[in-house]
Design a protein around this motif. Structure first.
Motif, short mmCIF file in Angstrom:
data_model
loop_
_atom_site.label_atom_id
_atom_site.label_comp_id
_atom_site.label_asym_id
_atom_site.label_seq_id
_atom_site.Cartn_x
_atom_site.Cartn_y
_atom_site.Cartn_z
N TYR A 12 0.84 -1.20 0.00
CA TYR A 12 0.00 0.00 0.00
C TYR A 12 0.87 1.25 0.00
O TYR A 12 2.06 1.20 0.37
N THR A 13 0.28 2.37 -0.42
CA THR A 13 0.93 3.67 -0.30
C THR A 13 -0.07 4.63 0.34
O THR A 13 -1.29 4.44 0.22
N ILE A 14 0.45 5.65 1.01
CA ILE A 14 -0.41 6.69 1.58
C ILE A 14 0.09 8.04 1.10
O ILE A 14 1.29 8.33 1.23
N ASN A 15 -0.81 8.83 0.54
CA ASN A 15 -0.45 10.17 0.08
C ASN A 15 -1.48 11.18 0.54
O ASN A 15 -2.65 10.83 0.76
N THR A 16 -1.04 12.42 0.67
CA THR A 16 -1.98 13.50 0.96
C THR A 16 -2.78 13.76 -0.31
O THR A 16 -2.20 13.91 -1.39
N ALA A 17 -4.09 13.82 -0.16
CA ALA A 17 -4.95 13.99 -1.34
C ALA A 17 -4.88 15.43 -1.84
O ALA A 17 -4.65 16.37 -1.07
N GLU A 54 -4.02 0.56 -2.69
CA GLU A 54 -3.43 -0.76 -2.96
C GLU A 54 -3.07 -0.73 -4.44
O GLU A 54 -3.96 -0.69 -5.29
N GLY A 55 -1.80 -0.70 -4.76
CA GLY A 55 -1.41 -0.50 -6.16
C GLY A 55 -1.96 0.83 -6.62
O GLY A 55 -1.74 1.86 -5.99
N ASP A 56 -2.76 0.80 -7.72
CA ASP A 56 -3.34 2.04 -8.25
C ASP A 56 -4.73 2.32 -7.69
O ASP A 56 -5.35 3.33 -8.02
N SER A 57 -5.25 1.40 -6.86
CA SER A 57 -6.64 1.54 -6.41
C SER A 57 -6.72 2.18 -5.04
O SER A 57 -6.17 1.64 -4.07
N ALA A 58 -7.44 3.28 -4.95
CA ALA A 58 -7.69 3.91 -3.65
C ALA A 58 -8.69 3.06 -2.89
O ALA A 58 -9.75 2.71 -3.43
N LYS A 69 -7.89 -5.41 7.17
CA LYS A 69 -6.54 -5.64 6.63
C LYS A 69 -5.49 -4.76 7.29
O LYS A 69 -4.34 -4.72 6.85
N GLY A 70 -5.89 -4.03 8.31
CA GLY A 70 -4.91 -3.22 9.04
C GLY A 70 -4.84 -1.77 8.60
O GLY A 70 -4.11 -0.97 9.19
N TYR A 71 -5.63 -1.39 7.56
CA TYR A 71 -5.50 -0.03 7.03
C TYR A 71 -6.04 1.03 8.00
O TYR A 71 -5.52 2.14 8.05
N GLY A 72 -7.11 0.67 8.73
CA GLY A 72 -7.65 1.62 9.70
C GLY A 72 -6.59 1.97 10.75
O GLY A 72 -6.34 3.13 11.05
#
Ligand code: COA
Length: 167
Positions: free
Chosen positions: A2-7, A65-69, A99-102
Motif C-alpha cells: 500500500y501507499t499513503i499520500n496527501t490527497a 493498494e497499487g493504483d486503487s484507492a 486488513k490493518g488499514y484503519g
C-alpha cells in the motif's frame, strides 16, 4: 503493498466514490436512508471536499493498494482546544476492512499530530457504530456524548479521545 499520500483536488471524485461505497453498508443498520443521503450530499459533495482540501480545513490521506484507492482519513488541528488534533473521517472500503488499514491511517494521523505538538487526538463516532470497539482497541476512550443537529436529523455521537506521546 500500500501507499499513503496527501490527497489533492485531483482526488475529490475518488474520495466521493469511497465515501458512497463505504457509508451505505456502515450506516444503513443504524440510520434512515434519507439521513445517509442527506449527510453524504452535505459532507461529501465535490464542492465541499474541494473546499476542505483547498482551504486546508481538513487534510485528506488517501491509502492505495497499487493504483486503487481503498481507504481515506481526514484530519486537522482542533479549533476547540489547543494542542489537540481531530480525526474527522476514517473509511475503508468494505472489501478491505480488517486488513490493518484503519490502524495504519490512525497511526499516520497520530504521528502527524504529535509532530505538530498535539498531545491529544479527538474524533466523533456514532454511538451505535461498531467502529467504537475498533477505536477503543486503538487506545481511544469515551470523553463524552454529543447530540448534533444536522438539518432535520440528529447525529448521536460519542466524542472519543486518545493521548498522544510527546514527540
Ligand atoms: C472501522 C474501520 C476504520 C477499521 O479499520 P480496519 O482496517 O477495518 O481495521 P484494522 O484491520 O486496522 O483493525 C485493527 C484491529 O482492530 C480490530 N477491529 C477492526 N474493526 C473492529 C470492530 N468493528 N470491532 C472490534 N475490533 C475491530 C481488528 O480485529 C484488529 O485487531 P488486531 O490488532 O487484534 O488484529 C473500518 O473497518 C471501516 O472503515 N469501517 C466502516 C466505516 C466506519 O465505521 N468508519 C468510522 C467512522 S467514525
Amino acid at each position: 503493498m500500500y501507499t499513503i499520500n496527501t490527497a489533492t483536488i485531483n482526488d475529490v471524485e475518488t474520495i466521493r466514490q469511497l465515501a458512497e461505497a463505504t457509508w451505505w453498508p456502515t450506516y444503513s443498520p443504524i440510520l434512515e436512508k434519507e439521513q445517509i443521503r442527506y449527510m453524504l450530499d452535505l459532507l461529501y459533495s465535490a464542492e465541499e471536499i474541494e473546499k476542505q482540501i483547498t482551504t486546508n480545513e481538513q487534510t485528506f490521506l488517501l491509502l492505495k493498494e497499487g493504483d486503487s484507492a481503498v481507504a481515506f482519513a481526514a484530519y486537522s488541528a482542533y479549533k476547540g482546544e489547543p494542542a489537540a488534533y481531530k480525526l474527522h473521517k476514517l473509511y475503508c472500503l468494505p472489501q478491505t476492512q480488517g486488513k490493518g488499514y484503519g490502524r495504519i491511517l490512525i497511526d499516520n494521523v497520530s504521528n502527524i499530530a504529535a509532530n505538530a505538538g498535539a498531545t491529544k487526538l479527538l474524533l466523533n463516532v456514532n454511538r451505535h457504530n461498531n467502529a467504537l470497539a475498533f477505536y477503543q482497541k486503538m487506545g481511544f476512550g469515551i470523553a463524552r456524548e454529543e447530540d448534533i443537529a444536522i438539518g432535520p436529523y440528529w447525529m448521536n455521537d460519542y466524542i472519543l479521545q486518545k493521548p498522544l506521546p510527546l514527540s
